[in-house]
Structures are given as C-alpha cells and as structure tokens.
Design an enzyme around this catalytic site. Structure first.
Site, PDB file in Angstrom:
ATOM      1  N   CYS A 102       0.936  -1.278   0.263  1.00 28.00           N
ATOM      2  CA  CYS A 102       0.020  -0.012  -0.124  1.00 28.00           C
ATOM      3  C   CYS A 102       1.316   0.825  -0.203  1.00 28.00           C
ATOM      4  CB  CYS A 102      -0.964   0.009   1.037  1.00 28.00           C
ATOM      5  SG  CYS A 102      -2.192   1.667   1.298  1.00 28.00           S
ATOM      6  N   HIS A 144      -9.138  -4.103  -1.727  1.00 28.91           N
ATOM      7  CA  HIS A 144      -8.610  -2.816  -1.166  1.00 28.91           C
ATOM      8  C   HIS A 144      -8.601  -1.866  -0.424  1.00 28.91           C
ATOM      9  CE1 HIS A 144      -3.524  -2.475   0.377  1.00 28.91           C
ATOM     10  NE2 HIS A 144      -4.240  -1.013  -0.697  1.00 28.91           N
ATOM     11  N   GLU A 145      -8.719  -1.405  -2.582  1.00 31.55           N
ATOM     12  CA  GLU A 145      -9.428   0.147  -2.250  1.00 31.55           C
ATOM     13  C   GLU A 145     -10.014   0.486  -1.830  1.00 31.55           C
ATOM     14  OE1 GLU A 145      -7.042   2.241  -3.460  1.00 31.55           O
ATOM     15  OE2 GLU A 145      -5.713   0.301  -4.046  1.00 31.55           O
ATOM     16  N   HIS A 148     -10.236   1.272   2.009  1.00 30.38           N
ATOM     17  CA  HIS A 148      -9.713   2.316   2.720  1.00 30.38           C
ATOM     18  C   HIS A 148     -10.758   3.352   2.612  1.00 30.38           C
ATOM     19  CE1 HIS A 148      -5.038   2.430   1.643  1.00 30.38           C
ATOM     20  NE2 HIS A 148      -5.407   2.032   0.405  1.00 30.38           N
TER      21      HIS A 148
HETATM   22 NI    NI Z   1      -3.814   1.056  -0.273  1.00 32.84          NI
END
Ligand code: NI
Length: 188
Positions: A102, A144-145, A148
C-alpha cells in the site's frame, strides 16, 4: 494537474469513513481524479483511494490489466478505472491469501485474505454507471481500495501478522503462501 502528497499509516484521514460524493459530475471531482491518476502513476501504484491523498471522499482509481505498472515499462495498455461511490458484494464465501502493499504503508507487504469473486458497482466520471463481476487480482484490488474508504488498511485484514514483512526482507527470505511472491502480484 498535480502530484499529491500521499498520507501514511498513522494519519487520521486513513481511519475516517469517507463521504459519499453527492455529484460525481462536479468539476472538483474531475480535478481530484486527474490528480489522483497522476499521483498513482508517479508512485507506481496499482490503485489509489481519495483518503490516501487526504480527501475523505468515496473515490478510487485503479489499473488492472494484463500487466500492471510496477516501475517497469508497460508492454500492454492497462485498463484505467475511475470509480465513485463504489459498493462491493462478495459472490462467494471463499477467500484466498495474496500479497498486498500500500502506498500509505511504504516498504511493507503482507499476505491478506480476500474474497475470490465479487461484484462491484459505482459510477465513473460523468456519472456513467459501472457494474462488473470480477475475480482474483481484480477482486483483491477492489477490496483493498474500497477498504480505504471505510478507514481500513490491509494490515487490519490480516489473519497472521507473521506474514507482514518489509518488501526487501521478503525478497531475501521468501515465504510460501501458495501464490506467487513478487511485486507484480502485490495489490496497492
Ligand atoms: Ni492501499
């Protein structure tokens, strides 16, 4: 156009729940997206979420294709996607471990379980609806995104923190998790 500063783990913006974008066609959203794409390219990332550039809005950009930008020259075009107000729906309970890095957790990578098959929806720039069913790496990048946007970084999804490693040490002392252990397989 501008390359934006990337927030690193510990910055409160990375723990916030990002706000829904009321008007995906707004000029300030277009400007944000242009800067996010430039920042992602400059940093050599696979994806980038707005909170990573200190903007707590539900916007992500990512590139998933035959090859990805890993600091090496591209030999095939990437599919660049801009996704605003994304929603993810797992289509299976099956998860798989894979390496992730990341841009907000520089120098490290970790093995993270993710759903292997998902459907995602959202809108693109200009408000055009996007809906895709994807699996494998593509599904991993989305999870993953989108994490966030809910203030979650990948180490929080790890089930075995022994598999959190500096990238360099991971190359010196590879750990077999059953999938390829290379930069090219790490989502960002
Ligand atoms: Ni990331």
């Amino acid at each position: 156009m501008a390359i934006l500063k990337i927030a690193r783990m510990g910055h409160p913006v990375l723990r916030e729940k990002a706000a829904i974008v009321a008007d995906p066609t707004a000029p300030e959203i277009r400007d944000l997206v242009v800067d996010m794409i430039e920042t992602m390219h400059d940093a050599g990332g696979t994806g980038l979420a707005a909170p990573q550039v200190h903007v707590a809005k539900r916007v992500v950009v990512f590139e998933v294709g035959e090859t990805r930008l890993t600091g090496r020259p591209l030999d095939r075009p990437q599919e660049l996607t801009v996704l605003i107000n994304p929603m993810i729906e797992p289509l299976t309970s099956e998860t798989e471990l894979g390496w992730e890095g990341c841009l907000s957790v520089p120098g490290l990578k970790g093995a993270v379980p993710r759903f292997t098959r998902i459907r995602y929806r959202g809108v693109g720039l200009g408000g055009k609806p996007i809906e895709r069913t994807v699996e494998g790496f593509h599904a991993r990048v989305l999870q993953h995104e989108c994490d966030h946007l809910d203030g979650i970084l990948y180490p929080q999804r790890m089930t075995d923190l022994r598999l959190l490693t500096f990238v360099e040490e991971g190359m010196r002392f590879p750990v077999d998790i059953g999938v390829a252990d290379s930069d090219a397989d790490a989502a960002e």
